[in-house]
Scaffold this active site. Structure first.
Site, mmCIF file in Angstrom:
data_model
loop_
_atom_site.group_PDB
_atom_site.id
_atom_site.type_symbol
_atom_site.label_atom_id
_atom_site.label_comp_id
_atom_site.label_asym_id
_atom_site.label_seq_id
_atom_site.Cartn_x
_atom_site.Cartn_y
_atom_site.Cartn_z
ATOM 1 N N ASP A 8 0.873 -1.179 0.000
ATOM 2 C CA ASP A 8 0.000 0.000 0.000
ATOM 3 C C ASP A 8 0.909 1.227 0.000
ATOM 4 O O ASP A 8 2.132 1.111 -0.208
ATOM 5 C CB ASP A 8 -0.989 -0.043 1.182
ATOM 6 N N HIS A 9 0.329 2.397 0.251
ATOM 7 C CA HIS A 9 1.132 3.627 0.246
ATOM 8 C C HIS A 9 2.191 3.621 1.346
ATOM 9 O O HIS A 9 3.278 4.156 1.162
ATOM 10 C CB HIS A 9 0.215 4.851 0.400
ATOM 11 N N CYS A 65 3.452 -2.815 3.956
ATOM 12 C CA CYS A 65 2.541 -1.713 4.284
ATOM 13 C C CYS A 65 3.253 -0.891 5.358
ATOM 14 O O CYS A 65 4.468 -0.994 5.498
ATOM 15 C CB CYS A 65 1.156 -2.225 4.712
ATOM 16 N N THR A 67 3.184 -1.060 8.651
ATOM 17 C CA THR A 67 3.745 -1.918 9.702
ATOM 18 C C THR A 67 4.102 -3.315 9.207
ATOM 19 O O THR A 67 4.789 -4.052 9.915
ATOM 20 C CB THR A 67 2.720 -2.107 10.838
ATOM 21 N N ILE A 69 1.779 -5.421 9.073
ATOM 22 C CA ILE A 69 0.765 -6.246 9.737
ATOM 23 C C ILE A 69 -0.493 -6.408 8.879
ATOM 24 O O ILE A 69 -0.923 -7.527 8.585
ATOM 25 C CB ILE A 69 0.414 -5.661 11.125
ATOM 26 N N HIS A 98 11.711 -22.906 9.420
ATOM 27 C CA HIS A 98 10.693 -23.662 10.167
ATOM 28 C C HIS A 98 9.285 -23.545 9.592
ATOM 29 O O HIS A 98 8.508 -24.491 9.692
ATOM 30 C CB HIS A 98 10.654 -23.196 11.630
ATOM 31 N N ARG A 132 10.265 -32.529 11.267
ATOM 32 C CA ARG A 132 9.089 -32.280 12.111
ATOM 33 C C ARG A 132 8.336 -31.016 11.672
ATOM 34 O O ARG A 132 7.130 -30.888 11.921
ATOM 35 C CB ARG A 132 9.487 -32.186 13.587
ATOM 36 N N HIS A 133 9.044 -30.113 11.009
ATOM 37 C CA HIS A 133 8.388 -28.874 10.572
ATOM 38 C C HIS A 133 7.433 -29.121 9.404
ATOM 39 O O HIS A 133 6.485 -28.362 9.220
ATOM 40 C CB HIS A 133 9.447 -27.828 10.220
#
Ligand code: RB5
Length: 143
Positions: A8-9, A65, A67, A69, A98, A132-133
């Site tokens: 985004d911006h 973006c 953050t 997030i 992982h 295992r991952h």
């Protein structure tokens, strides 16, 4: 390798920097926007990148973006996407080793450009450990 990249911006400047950085590697970039620093809504861009990776148009994706997030949440809504927000080198390594993260997310207001490029390189150059991952990643994929 083909990488879809979107922002985004808030992540636009970082996206443009990462494009220049990745062009120095043997990588074909698919730029899904945004195309300027004008305000846009991150969900559409995270989704577009997620869909490009999930449908095989790209091998991996990078989303940015403010953050990291919001756009990572959007990308992770697409089935088959494992998008990890990374703010340091350890996270960049471990999300590949992982989690087999197929998209990495950065915050343009959080991580400076040079560091984000370094983290992207680490993520690209670190193999998935398997073992295992694989069981855990399979469980993620089945959700
Ligand atoms: C936009 O101002 C900002 O909210 C967005 O870039 C992102 O940080 C959201 O998670």
């Amino acid at each position: 390798m083909k990488i879809a990249i979107a922002s985004d911006h808030g992540g636009y400047e970082l996206k443009e920097y990462l494009k220049e950085h990745l062009a120095k590697r043997d990588i074909e970039l698919i730029d899904l926007g945004t195309d300027s620093a004008a305000s846009v809504d991150y969900p559409a861009f995270g989704r577009a990148c997620g869909e490009a990776v999930a449908n095989g148009a790209a091998d991996r994706g990078i989303v940015c973006c403010g953050t990291g997030i919001g756009i990572s949440i959007a990308a992770n809504k697409v089935k088959g996407v494992r998008c990890a927000v990374c703010t340091n080198a350890f996270m960049a390594e471990m999300c590949a080793r992982h989690n087999d993260a197929n998209i990495i997310a950065f915050g343009g207001r959080v991580t400076d450009k040079e560091k984000a490029a370094e983290f992207a390189d680490i993520w690209l150059d670190t193999p998935f450990e398997g073992g295992r991952h694989s069981r855990r990643v399979d469980a993620l994929n089945s959700m």
